[in-house]
Design a protein around this motif. Structure first.
Motif: not given
Length: 247
Positions: A99-111
């Motif tokens: 799922r995309s972030p617009d569809d309640n999908g999660k995301w993180i910031e990565l170096m």
């Protein structure tokens, strides 16, 4: 069936193929395999494991010098397309729900290291390697789990489980020189970990149940070899064959 092999850095990993007694239906896949970043508030342990062990790259525009890049494309086909539901694929593997972030999908910031500098990138479900939440939490390490549902994918997995060394050497030599020992040593790399594994005779591959070759013949048509000393015995009690014992 399974096979243990070693990476060039000496780390062992196993390729395992399981045939399930109860068929897995398409609507059951999401309860066994996931390709999404879990909710950090709901399951912080699984979130930590997935974000540290189950993210591919990221490569591509984020890191063109990644080892998986070839001719400008990722050889592992990442990033994968975002999909709202798990659907059947054309190559025997399903397209897992991402799922995309617009569809309640999660995301993180990565170096990510790019050109000797660290850059912060946004990583969403397109970069997640499919995993089984239960196995990931059990072993707390990278554990890729896939669902195969076609004969083509099963043939590929069987070949992959039993594949040999992936190193090759070529060159110009005297056609009369045939040093098989040198060729074998040049064509294969054995790390110290693999050497210890083999010295202690630890299992490297196994198939269960064991496949047994059956000598197929017509009824009462199996071959019996007679000699002067065993003719009467063989005529009275012909030896059993593997197919007779199996039936």
């Amino acid at each position: 069936m399974y096979s243990v092999e070693w990476q060039k850095r000496g780390l062992p990993h196993a390729h395992i193929l399981l045939w399930m007694f109860d068929k897995i239906r398409p609507d059951h896949i999401d309860s066994i395999i996931s390709a999404e970043i879990p909710d950090k508030q709901t399951d912080p342990e699984l979130h930590s494991i997935v974000t540290t062990s189950m993210i591919h790259g990221p490569c591509g525009v984020h890191n063109p010098e990644s080892v998986c890049m070839k001719n400008g494309n990722c050889t592992k086909r990442f990033p994968r397309p975002l999909t709202a539901e798990t659907i059947s694929g054309n190559d025997g593997y399903p397209l897992y729900r991402r799922r995309s972030p617009d569809d309640n999908g999660k995301w993180i910031e990565l170096m990510v290291k790019r050109n000797e500098t660290n850059v912060t990138v946004i990583v969403d479900n397109r970069w997640i390697v499919p995993y089984c939440p239960l196995l990931s939490k059990t072993f707390s390490t990278h554990c890729n789990v896939e669902y195969c549902n076609s004969i083509k994918s099963i043939k590929y997995v069987c070949k992959y489980v039993n594949k040999g060394s992936d190193m090759a050497v070529f060159g110009i030599a005297d056609p009369n020189a045939n040093d098989e020992v040198t060729k074998f040593q040049l064509g294969r790399y054995v790390s110290c970990n693999e050497a210890i594994w083999r010295l202690f005779s630890l299992p490297i591959h196994e198939r269960y149940p064991t496949v047994v070759h059956l000598s197929v013949h017509l009824e009462n048509g199996q071959r019996v070899y007679f000699t002067d000393t065993n003719a009467a015995q063989r005529a009275e009690r012909p030896p059993a064959t593997t197919i007779d014992d199996w039936t």
